[in-house]
Design a protein around this motif. Structure first.
Motif, short mmCIF file in Angstrom:
data_model
loop_
_atom_site.label_atom_id
_atom_site.label_comp_id
_atom_site.label_asym_id
_atom_site.label_seq_id
_atom_site.Cartn_x
_atom_site.Cartn_y
_atom_site.Cartn_z
N GLN A 1 4.20 15.44 -12.76
CA GLN A 1 3.43 15.97 -13.52
C GLN A 1 3.25 17.53 -13.47
O GLN A 1 2.99 18.27 -14.22
N ALA A 2 3.18 17.81 -12.13
CA ALA A 2 2.89 19.04 -11.43
C ALA A 2 4.01 19.84 -11.87
O ALA A 2 3.84 21.06 -12.36
N ASP B 1 0.80 -1.25 0.02
CA ASP B 1 0.07 -0.15 0.10
C ASP B 1 0.97 1.17 0.11
O ASP B 1 0.64 2.27 -0.69
N LEU B 2 1.80 1.22 0.82
CA LEU B 2 2.85 2.32 0.93
C LEU B 2 3.23 2.65 -0.31
O LEU B 2 3.58 3.72 -0.92
N ASP B 3 3.91 1.51 -1.06
CA ASP B 3 4.71 1.43 -2.36
C ASP B 3 3.55 2.12 -3.49
O ASP B 3 4.15 3.11 -4.09
N VAL C 1 2.09 6.92 -6.67
CA VAL C 1 0.92 7.96 -7.01
C VAL C 1 1.45 9.35 -6.80
O VAL C 1 1.53 10.19 -7.59
N MET C 2 2.23 9.69 -5.61
CA MET C 2 2.56 10.73 -5.37
C MET C 2 3.51 11.26 -6.03
O MET C 2 3.64 12.38 -6.59
N GLU C 3 4.65 10.31 -6.27
CA GLU C 3 5.62 10.80 -7.12
C GLU C 3 5.15 11.16 -8.56
O GLU C 3 5.97 12.21 -9.27
#
Length: 118
Positions: free
Chosen positions: A57-58, A43-45, A50-52
């Motif tokens: 992209q941002a 789950d952490l992975d 997703v955050m990376e």
């Protein structure tokens, strides 16, 4: 930050449960705790991935390349550096582009990689 606190709390509970399971020498409990740990780690992975991706992209789409080039030129002018020729020779691809899209070299390794992707 909230997610990391939740992960830390979950890991703490897994460590405590694993300590109890090891002290009891019950292999089934140890296996269950290790399965829970593996699930939380996966789950952490996923959350990290997703955050990376979101951050990548941002940051690549938030600042136009022309503004970055202008800022580099301004800093260089203030420092007395000559970078115009270096900027002209720099690749024009963005950070977010894939390697395959920015690579135009047709060498044997590139062909093998392309074959593996298809």
């Amino acid at each position: 930050a909230v997610t990391m606190k939740g992960v830390a709390k979950n890991m703490e509970s897994v460590v405590k449960a694993l300590d109890k399971a090891i002290n009891s020498s019950d292999l089934e409990k140890i296996s269950q705790v290790m399965d829970k740990f593996e699930s939380q780690f996966e789950d952490l992975d996923v959350q990290t991935s997703v955050m990376e991706n979101a951050m990548g992209q941002a940051t690549t789409t938030s600042t136009p390349a022309s503004q970055v080039d202008d800022l580099i030129k301004q800093v260089a002018d203030e420092s007395g550096l000559e970078i115009s020729s270096q900027l002209a020779a720099a690749p024009s691809s963005t950070i977010g582009e894939s390697v395959a899209a920015s690579s135009t070299v047709d060498d044997p390794l590139s062909r093998r990689l392309a074959a593996l992707r298809h």
